[in-house]
Design a protein around this motif. Structure first.
Motif, mmCIF file in Angstrom:
data_model
loop_
_atom_site.group_PDB
_atom_site.id
_atom_site.type_symbol
_atom_site.label_atom_id
_atom_site.label_comp_id
_atom_site.label_asym_id
_atom_site.label_seq_id
_atom_site.Cartn_x
_atom_site.Cartn_y
_atom_site.Cartn_z
ATOM 1 N N ILE A 165 0.834 -1.207 0.000
ATOM 2 C CA ILE A 165 0.000 0.000 0.000
ATOM 3 C C ILE A 165 0.868 1.256 0.000
ATOM 4 C CG2 ILE A 165 -1.611 1.370 1.405
ATOM 5 C CD1 ILE A 165 -2.961 -0.930 -0.042
ATOM 6 N N ASP A 166 1.865 1.315 0.864
ATOM 7 C CA ASP A 166 2.683 2.526 1.014
ATOM 8 C C ASP A 166 3.732 2.701 -0.079
ATOM 9 O OD1 ASP A 166 1.282 3.161 3.275
ATOM 10 O OD2 ASP A 166 3.050 3.631 4.447
ATOM 11 N N TYR A 167 4.302 1.604 -0.583
ATOM 12 C CA TYR A 167 5.403 1.699 -1.535
ATOM 13 C C TYR A 167 5.061 1.155 -2.920
ATOM 14 C CZ TYR A 167 8.431 2.949 2.361
ATOM 15 O OH TYR A 167 9.004 3.583 3.430
ATOM 16 N N ASN A 168 3.914 0.528 -3.047
ATOM 17 C CA ASN A 168 3.501 -0.089 -4.300
ATOM 18 C C ASN A 168 4.562 -1.073 -4.804
ATOM 19 O OD1 ASN A 168 1.612 -0.502 -6.336
ATOM 20 N ND2 ASN A 168 2.569 0.990 -7.686
ATOM 21 N N LYS A 169 5.145 -1.809 -3.871
ATOM 22 C CA LYS A 169 6.186 -2.790 -4.188
ATOM 23 C C LYS A 169 5.904 -4.085 -3.453
ATOM 24 C CE LYS A 169 9.745 0.665 -4.861
ATOM 25 N NZ LYS A 169 11.016 1.201 -4.435
ATOM 26 N N GLU A 170 6.423 -5.148 -4.013
ATOM 27 C CA GLU A 170 6.339 -6.455 -3.374
ATOM 28 C C GLU A 170 7.528 -6.622 -2.431
ATOM 29 O OE1 GLU A 170 3.938 -8.857 -3.747
ATOM 30 O OE2 GLU A 170 2.845 -7.408 -4.986
ATOM 31 N N PRO A 171 7.354 -7.307 -1.311
ATOM 32 C CA PRO A 171 8.490 -7.585 -0.432
ATOM 33 C C PRO A 171 9.508 -8.484 -1.135
ATOM 34 C CG PRO A 171 6.414 -8.287 0.573
ATOM 35 C CD PRO A 171 6.103 -7.848 -0.806
ATOM 36 N N PHE A 172 10.758 -8.309 -0.791
ATOM 37 C CA PHE A 172 11.807 -9.187 -1.303
ATOM 38 C C PHE A 172 11.695 -10.535 -0.610
ATOM 39 C CE2 PHE A 172 13.347 -5.102 -2.501
ATOM 40 C CZ PHE A 172 14.136 -5.309 -3.621
ATOM 41 N N LEU A 173 11.889 -11.604 -1.351
ATOM 42 C CA LEU A 173 11.834 -12.953 -0.791
ATOM 43 C C LEU A 173 13.206 -13.609 -0.761
ATOM 44 C CD1 LEU A 173 8.543 -14.191 -2.484
ATOM 45 C CD2 LEU A 173 8.849 -13.183 -0.209
ATOM 46 N N ASN A 174 14.227 -12.831 -1.069
ATOM 47 C CA ASN A 174 15.595 -13.321 -1.096
ATOM 48 C C ASN A 174 16.485 -12.292 -0.400
ATOM 49 O OD1 ASN A 174 18.384 -13.252 -2.455
ATOM 50 N ND2 ASN A 174 17.593 -15.261 -3.069
#
Length: 106
Positions: free
Chosen positions: A62-71
């Motif tokens: 919501i705040d960054y319009n990005k997906e979390p890193f999974l690596n």
């Protein structure tokens, strides 16, 4: 107190949350994440098997319009790149907080 000052002065704030229950609950991290998220300096990730992080994922999206890193390696590389982008080559120093760019939030 010193940790809070350091986080305020940081160029990039990295959160890697490898939460496992019951051995590593790390729920205080949720409070710190929420408190610092609106700074515009947060970069965040977790391993695929992390527990109780869906709300943090949602906030980050919501705040960054990005997906979390999974690596973790990718997260660390991106963090270094972001900090490098703020390096002032003319004076060879990190700019003061008020002159730094802030990560773009959507």
């Amino acid at each position: 107190m010193l940790e809070r000052i350091a986080l305020t002065e940081a160029t990039v704030i990295l959160f890697w949350i490898p939460r496992e229950l019951p051995d590593m609950q790390a729920f205080t991290t949720n409070v710190e994440f929420g408190y610092l998220l609106h700074s515009g300096k947060v970069i965040y990730g977790h391993p695929n098997n992390a527990k109780k992080i869906k709300y943090l994922d949602w906030l980050y999206k919501i705040d960054y319009n990005k997906e979390p890193f999974l690596n973790l390696d990718e997260l660390l590389k991106k963090s270094i790149n972001l900090a490098d982008e703020l390096f002032n080559e003319e004076s060879y120093e990190i700019l003061p907080l008020k002159k730094r760019k802030i990560l773009e939030r959507k």
